[in-house]
Scaffold this active site. Structure first.
Site, PDB file in Angstrom:
ATOM      1  N   VAL A  66     -11.619   2.001  -6.691  1.00  0.00           N
ATOM      2  CA  VAL A  66     -11.388   2.311  -5.387  1.00  0.00           C
ATOM      3  C   VAL A  66     -12.216   2.148  -4.329  1.00  0.00           C
ATOM      4  O   VAL A  66     -12.011   1.766  -3.260  1.00  0.00           O
ATOM      5  CB  VAL A  66     -10.580   3.596  -5.206  1.00  0.00           C
ATOM      6  CG1 VAL A  66     -10.327   4.230  -3.932  1.00  0.00           C
ATOM      7  CG2 VAL A  66      -9.463   3.682  -6.029  1.00  0.00           C
ATOM      8  N   GLU A  67     -13.458   2.659  -4.327  1.00  0.00           N
ATOM      9  CA  GLU A  67     -14.412   2.757  -3.206  1.00  0.00           C
ATOM     10  C   GLU A  67     -15.081   0.951  -2.991  1.00  0.00           C
ATOM     11  O   GLU A  67     -14.980   0.782  -1.601  1.00  0.00           O
ATOM     12  CB  GLU A  67     -15.589   3.404  -3.314  1.00  0.00           C
ATOM     13  CG  GLU A  67     -15.332   4.991  -3.376  1.00  0.00           C
ATOM     14  CD  GLU A  67     -14.985   5.533  -2.052  1.00  0.00           C
ATOM     15  OE1 GLU A  67     -15.324   4.809  -1.260  1.00  0.00           O
ATOM     16  OE2 GLU A  67     -14.473   6.437  -1.944  1.00  0.00           O
ATOM     17  N   THR A  68     -15.506   0.414  -3.983  1.00  0.00           N
ATOM     18  CA  THR A  68     -15.931  -0.700  -3.667  1.00  0.00           C
ATOM     19  C   THR A  68     -15.591  -1.959  -4.647  1.00  0.00           C
ATOM     20  O   THR A  68     -16.244  -2.927  -4.492  1.00  0.00           O
ATOM     21  CB  THR A  68     -17.586  -0.580  -3.810  1.00  0.00           C
ATOM     22  OG1 THR A  68     -17.692  -0.499  -5.495  1.00  0.00           O
ATOM     23  CG2 THR A  68     -18.282   0.454  -3.092  1.00  0.00           C
TER      24      THR A  68
END
Length: 391
Positions: free
Chosen positions: A148-150
């Protein structure tokens, strides 16, 4: 003593940014922060020439035992980024922008990201298993966060961290409802960033990250890096940019430090008793677990398979645009995910992505969360009296 960073670690590795502001954000201890309104009027003046920034540098240097000339020289290299305050300003609420869980989910869970997650898991299966054994955090949760983050390192941000943090520390948008509090927070992050760079001997202009100053595969803010990042590959330094092992271990350690309970479910399906349902009371604590299973049942929500749950629960509401909202029952582990980003939608997306990747990797059915809507009350059929001339 372990080195936090190396000058070679910071390259522009990707475009875009995935930002999170940790819920554990703490104030820097700065005694005299400039007001956001006052700061916004001086954004055209270089930070090396601004009275507020230079005064902050003196106070910060005294607190940290640093050479004030060095601190001021770093601020002189920082550049105001006009897009950053705009990105940090909340969008106006309108009747046409109702939150929609399905739309939010589609932003983070798609075939491309799932495929990348399977590849990431396969490439790091041993490290993920080691982190799960050491910290008690399932591999699927770590895979969900980094995805989700990167997108597993694809989008780690391309803005100089020094510029982002200086902009938010001294030119935080006054339109934000918590502008003064947020500005103090970012001054603390700038302080921690400069200390890290000084200790590592890394030029402050090299690290790249998100518009909020988050860095690496797991998008750690400087204070999170300092407190919870770990050297999980054993090479003597912490590298959240290039070492997937360090990133995996650090995310798992962050979860453990923020209350992850090994073996506990993240959520339970919600069963509703509309006769006793007290929705305002259940939703008042938001995502903070506040009710025992018995208390929740007394308020009209039965956590399916969770009546023997040890600990407190929360009723999680997910908006579905103009349709009726849906719900799940969240546990302490659901709440722990939101310590990464204060959002029930975010926590659901992280959980679901991890489960989708796990299912794709093993050929199983994903155990994704299944929010349900409140059933309409059953109205008994009315019995009409027979007409007087009925035969």
């Amino acid at each position: 003593m372990k080195r936090l960073l190396s000058p070679l670690l910071f390259l522009v590795l990707a475009t875009g940014c995935a930002t999170h502001l940790p819920a554990d954000a703490q104030h820097s201890g700065t005694k005299t922060p400039p007001s956001p309104k006052a700061a916004s009027t001086t954004s055209n003046t270089p930070y090396g020439q601004r009275t507020d920034a230079q005064q902050w540098a003196k106070e910060m240097a005294a607190r940290q035992g640093l050479d004030v000339t060095w601190v001021q020289a770093q601020l002189a290299q920082a550049k105001f980024l006009p897009q950053v305050p705009r990105l940090m300003t909340p969008a106006p609420k309108t009747n046409t922008t109702a939150r929609d869980w399905a739309d939010y989910r589609r932003r983070f869970i798609d075939p491309i990201r799932i495929k990348a997650g399977v590849r990431f898991w396969n490439d790091n299966a041993e490290t993920l298993a080691r982190a799960e054994a050491q910290f008690g955090v399932p591999a699927a949760m770590v895979v969900g966060i980094i995805g989700v983050e990167t997108i597993y390192g694809k989008n780690m941000g391309n803005l100089r961290v020094l510029d982002s943090l200086a902009t938010l520390a001294f030119d935080f948008p006054e339109a934000h409802p918590r502008a003064a509090e947020r500005q103090r927070y970012f001054q603390g992050e700038l302080e921690q960033f400069l200390v890290m760079m000084r200790n590592a001997g890394t030029p402050t202009t090299e690290p790249r990250g998100s518009y909020a100053g988050a860095m690496g595969l797991g998008q750690f803010m400087p204070s999170s890096w300092a407190q919870w990042a770990v050297d999980f590959d054993g090479d003597g330094r912490i590298d959240l940019f290039n070492s997937t092992a360090d990133a995996i271990g650090s995310v798992a350690n962050y979860f453990k430090a923020h209350g992850w309970v090994p073996g506990q479910p993240v959520w339970y399906p919600a069963l509703f008793n509309t006769d006793s349902l007290n929705l305002p009371t259940l939703l008042a604590p938001d995502i903070l677990p506040s009710f025992t299973p018995a208390q929740m049942a007394g308020l009209g929500v039965i956590p399916q398979d969770g009546m023997e749950h040890q600990g407190l629960l929360a009723l999680i509401e997910l908006r579905n645009g103009n349709a009726a909202p849906s719900y799940v029952v969240g546990t302490q582990n659901f709440y722990t995910i939101t310590r990464y980003n204060w959002s029930s939608y975010y926590a659901m997306a992280v959980y679901d992505l991890g489960q989708e990747v796990l299912a794709a990797r093993t050929g199983s059915t994903p155990a994704i969360a299944m929010p349900v809507t409140i059933p309409a009350p059953v109205t008994p059929a009315l019995s009409m009296p027979a007409p007087a001339n009925a035969q």
